[in-house]
Scaffold this active site. Structure first.
Site, PDB file in Angstrom:
ATOM      1  N   CYS A   1       0.846  -1.180   0.000  1.00 36.84           N
ATOM      2  CA  CYS A   1       0.000   0.000   0.000  1.00 36.84           C
ATOM      3  C   CYS A   1       0.890   1.241   0.000  1.00 36.84           C
ATOM      4  CB  CYS A   1      -0.955   0.098   1.200  1.00 36.84           C
ATOM      5  SG  CYS A   1      -2.115  -1.270   1.255  1.00 36.84           S
TER       6      CYS A   1
ATOM      7  N   ARG B   1       3.789  -0.207  -4.745  1.00 37.84           N
ATOM      8  CA  ARG B   1       3.515  -0.755  -3.416  1.00 37.84           C
ATOM      9  C   ARG B   1       2.143  -1.445  -3.352  1.00 37.84           C
ATOM     10  NH1 ARG B   1       6.822   0.997   0.661  1.00 37.84           N
ATOM     11  NH2 ARG B   1       5.197   0.334   2.085  1.00 37.84           N
TER      12      ARG B   1
ATOM     13  N   TRP C   1      -3.021  -2.580  -1.797  1.00 33.89           N
ATOM     14  CA  TRP C   1      -2.739  -3.988  -2.043  1.00 33.89           C
ATOM     15  C   TRP C   1      -3.676  -4.730  -1.089  1.00 33.89           C
ATOM     16  CZ3 TRP C   1      -0.918  -8.392   0.522  1.00 33.89           C
ATOM     17  CH2 TRP C   1      -0.521  -9.440  -0.316  1.00 33.89           C
TER      18      TRP C   1
ATOM     19  N   ASN D   1      -2.020   1.304   6.084  1.00 40.77           N
ATOM     20  CA  ASN D   1      -1.165   0.272   5.492  1.00 40.77           C
ATOM     21  C   ASN D   1      -0.839  -0.723   6.597  1.00 40.77           C
ATOM     22  OD1 ASN D   1       0.776  -1.207   4.142  1.00 40.77           O
ATOM     23  ND2 ASN D   1       2.381   0.327   4.387  1.00 40.77           N
ATOM     24  N   GLY D   2      -1.184  -1.989   6.403  1.00 37.85           N
ATOM     25  CA  GLY D   2      -0.890  -2.992   7.423  1.00 37.85           C
ATOM     26  C   GLY D   2      -2.090  -3.887   7.648  1.00 37.85           C
TER      27      GLY D   2
ATOM     28  N   GLU E   1      16.719 -18.082  -8.770  1.00 38.90           N
ATOM     29  CA  GLU E   1      16.388 -16.679  -9.044  1.00 38.90           C
ATOM     30  C   GLU E   1      15.863 -16.505 -10.480  1.00 38.90           C
ATOM     31  OE1 GLU E   1      15.756 -14.138  -7.504  1.00 38.90           O
ATOM     32  OE2 GLU E   1      16.185 -12.391  -8.730  1.00 38.90           O
TER      33      GLU E   1
ATOM     34  N   LYS F   1      12.253 -14.995 -11.618  1.00 38.46           N
ATOM     35  CA  LYS F   1      12.065 -13.887 -12.569  1.00 38.46           C
ATOM     36  C   LYS F   1      11.049 -14.290 -13.632  1.00 38.46           C
ATOM     37  CE  LYS F   1      13.678 -12.030 -10.264  1.00 38.46           C
ATOM     38  NZ  LYS F   1      13.678 -10.997  -9.276  1.00 38.46           N
TER      39      LYS F   1
ATOM     40  N   GLU G   1       7.339 -14.553 -12.002  1.00 41.40           N
ATOM     41  CA  GLU G   1       6.629 -13.322 -11.637  1.00 41.40           C
ATOM     42  C   GLU G   1       6.432 -12.399 -12.829  1.00 41.40           C
ATOM     43  OE1 GLU G   1       8.615 -11.394  -8.351  1.00 41.40           O
ATOM     44  OE2 GLU G   1      10.561 -11.622  -9.275  1.00 41.40           O
TER      45      GLU G   1
ATOM     46  N   HIS H   1      16.118 -37.481  -8.591  1.00 41.48           N
ATOM     47  CA  HIS H   1      15.385 -37.940  -7.403  1.00 41.48           C
ATOM     48  C   HIS H   1      13.891 -37.624  -7.505  1.00 41.48           C
ATOM     49  CE1 HIS H   1      19.213 -38.936  -5.723  1.00 41.48           C
ATOM     50  NE2 HIS H   1      19.647 -37.714  -5.967  1.00 41.48           N
TER      51      HIS H   1
ATOM     52  N   LYS I   1       5.797  -4.282  -4.219  1.00 46.88           N
ATOM     53  CA  LYS I   1       7.249  -4.199  -4.086  1.00 46.88           C
ATOM     54  C   LYS I   1       7.732  -4.474  -2.672  1.00 46.88           C
ATOM     55  CE  LYS I   1      11.329  -3.003  -5.704  1.00 46.88           C
ATOM     56  NZ  LYS I   1      11.937  -4.163  -6.363  1.00 46.88           N
TER      57      LYS I   1
END
Ligand code: F6R
Length: 588
Positions: free
Chosen positions: A2, A28, A72, A98-99, A466, A470, A473, A489, A583
């Site tokens: 947010c 955000r 968000w 926010n939270g 990584e 990438k 997302e 395995h 983010k």
């Protein structure tokens, strides 16, 4: 998570300024947005679902105080009613948040019994009604906010706008809030860079700080509402660092930034690196912690420290750290890695470690962030502002620092610099137009695939993880990274004819066994995309880079980042704001 932006002062275009501020903070959260402003003695609000960047032709009235929010979603779906700001029935109080207020439902019940009507499903609206309830019996907005905030469980930042007194009151615990002091008024924002076009003097709010702001002054109070003195930090950031420049997306701009970022890190003085190596030498046990991309950098750190410095380092992801922290002592060192310095699972890990009296060090990008301030020793990553939700340059900046620290521990920091120079030059070559075309053509052929597997061993294992992240997302294609040796395995059962398999094959001790892993995949029909300095018959497609010894992790992951970026373009995904993400992950 947010984004919050507010202005109160002499300027008459506060709602427009807030709109611009929210655009810079949209990474955000981009489920919905809203702006409130004071007109005479009432508050007016505009809200919308979707991205603020998509909202065209909005006409906002003149006003000299306004605040806004990009959401968000946590509690309640993506609807207009759930968008912030929330407004009191009499239109004199508005609130942004926010939270997560963990105990909101019991408070909501109590307020409903008192006659309050709720218009949204959010926990945030509870904060508005509770503050309003306390404000009825008090002439102090701050006192009312203090009373309500003291009842909330969880990590939150809240701002209340009061049309009667023409003031904002704010408080935070966990979630970030920054106050900016400008010539013509005062600002509040979730990230400092949002206020840069107006002022460079900022105050990073501490947890439990209460702030009262009007057009002329900012007053700060502690958790018992005693007045505190306020120390502003002068930022030396340039506002243009926040723009995309000639690039269509922040993600590709930030991928290109990596050459300069590496140069800045190479230029760092020995003393800037020593601070952390000295802490590591002094400690009885060093533990790395991070989340997502930062976790993969931390994992790479364990390999680098073992290989270069012959040091054992423990590592865990932030969300699991608390369950493994019992053995920490006052001689332990916890090194937290984070771009934002606000990721809640990392901050909670640091708090747990502090309870055990461990020392805290950090590799963090954002100056003034909670992690930066909470650490005994903090090295700034110097990656510059990273805006794309898909992290790129902060990752390679972490790798570069870890390489220097590992070489410093072994007494050879210059060798570390030498390899970073090679990595910088190798990166420059990768970023030439000819190479970018090759990677974008490959993305075209991969974009219809449902699954992509990525393998590596040793140092390339975190790079495989990584790269897979990438791709996931940025393009929503299912991609999985694996340690190459683990394939047999179980995972190998997933390989069919033409399944794309990206194989990292650096020229280190893993070369032969990485090729063997790729061969096993090829024998089952896998299509092998080899990322390696050397061509090999086994590769169906070869993406080369110039070897940079141990720092080859950097150019090789940059190829992975580019593949993610071009896949996003093929799939029509905005790589700066992929769905469901934000983010800075400041909620659990
Ligand atoms: C991936 C990504 C996330 C972050 C993670 C931690 O591209 O950006 O996985 O790396 O949320 O964020 P920071 O580094 O801010 O702690």
């Amino acid at each position: 998570m947010c984004g919050i932006f507010g202005y109160i002062g002499k300027k008459e275009n506060a709602p427009d300024m807030v709109l611009e501020g929210l655009k810079t903070l949209e990474y955000r959260g981009y489920d919905s947005w809203g702006i409130a402003w004071i007109k005479e003695n009432k508050i007016e609000v505009v809200k919308n679902t979707g991205k603020i960047a998509d909202a065209k032709g909005i006409q906002l009235p003149p006003a000299n105080s306004a605040f806004g929010h990009t959401r968000w979603a946590t509690h309640g779906g993506v609807t207009l009613a759930n968008a912030h700001p929330h407004l009191s029935r009499d239109c004199t109080l508005a609130l942004i948040h926010n939270g997560i207020i963990e105990n909101y439902s019991e408070i909501k019940k109590e307020l409903i019994e008192k006659g309050h009507t709720f218009l949204s499903e959010t926990d945030s609206e509870v904060a508005l009604h509770l503050t309003e309830e306390y404000y009825k019996n008090s002439d102090s907005l701050l006192e009312a906010l203090h009373k309500s905030f003291s009842r909330f469980e969880g990590l939150n930042a809240i701002i209340v706008m009061d049309a009667k007194t023409k003031k904002f009151a704010a408080v935070k615990n966990g979630s970030p809030l920054v106050v900016g002091k400008g010539k013509d008024g005062n600002y509040l924002a979730s990230d400092a860079h949002a206020v840069l076009p107006y002022t460079q003097d900022v105050y990073f709010m501490e947890d439990e700080d209460y702030i009262l702001v009007d057009d002329k002054s900012v007053s700060v109070y502690d958790g018992s509402l005693s007045k505190k003195s306020i120390q502003y930090t002068q930022l030396d950031w340039k506002p243009d660092l926040v723009s995309k420049g000639m690039y269509p997306h922040f993600m590709i701009k930030e991928i290109h930034d990596q050459v300069d970022v590496l140069e800045r890190i190479i230029q760092k003085k020995d003393s800037e690196i020593h601070v952390l190596s000295e802490e590591i030498k002094k400690s009885f046990g060093t533990y790395f912690v991070g989340c997502g991309t930062a976790a993969y950098a931390a994992l790479a750190g364990t390999y680098l420290f073992s290989k270069i410095a012959k040091y054992h380092v423990n590592f865990t992801v932030g969300s699991e750290f608390g369950f493994l922290a019992d053995f920490l002592t006052d001689k332990s060192l916890v090194v937290a890695l984070s771009q934002s310095g606000e990721t809640v699972d990392v901050i909670e890990s640091v708090k747990k470690a502090k309870e055990k009296k461990a020392r805290i060090a950090s590799l963090v990008n954002v100056l003034g962030s909670t992690l930066n301030r909470e650490s005994d020793v903090s090295i700034l990553l110097s990656a510059g502002i990273e805006k794309a939700v898909v992290s790129t340059k902060a990752f390679t900046a972490k790798l570069a620092h870890l390489i220097l620290i590992a070489y410093d521990l072994s007494g050879n920091i210059e060798v570390g610099r030498k390899y970073l120079r090679l990595a910088r030059d190798s990166t420059k070559e990768i970023l030439t137009t000819k190479n970018l075309k090759i990677i974008s053509r490959l993305a075209k052929t991969l974009s219809a695939k449902e699954h992509i597997y990525v393998i590596g061993r040793g140092l390339s294992y975190p790079i495989a993880l990584e790269t897979a992240l990438k791709i996931k997302e940025a393009s929503y294609i299912h991609a999985e990274g694996f340690a190459a040796g683990e394939l047999k395995h179980g995972v190998i059962a997933l390989i069919e004819k033409d399944t794309p398999c990206i194989s990292f094959v650096p020229l280190d001790e893993t070369h032969g066994s990485n090729l063997a892993g790729a061969m096993e995949l090829k024998a089952r029909g896998g299509k092998i995309i080899g990322i390696s300095p050397q061509k090999h018959d086994i590769f169906d497609i070869h993406l080369p880079y110039t070897d940079a010894s141990v720092a080859s992790v950097i150019p090789s992951v940059i190829i992975g980042q580019l593949l993610g970026y071009y896949l996003a373009l093929e799939k029509n995904v905005d790589p700066d704001m992929p769905r469901n993400l934000a983010k800075s992950v400041t909620v659990k």
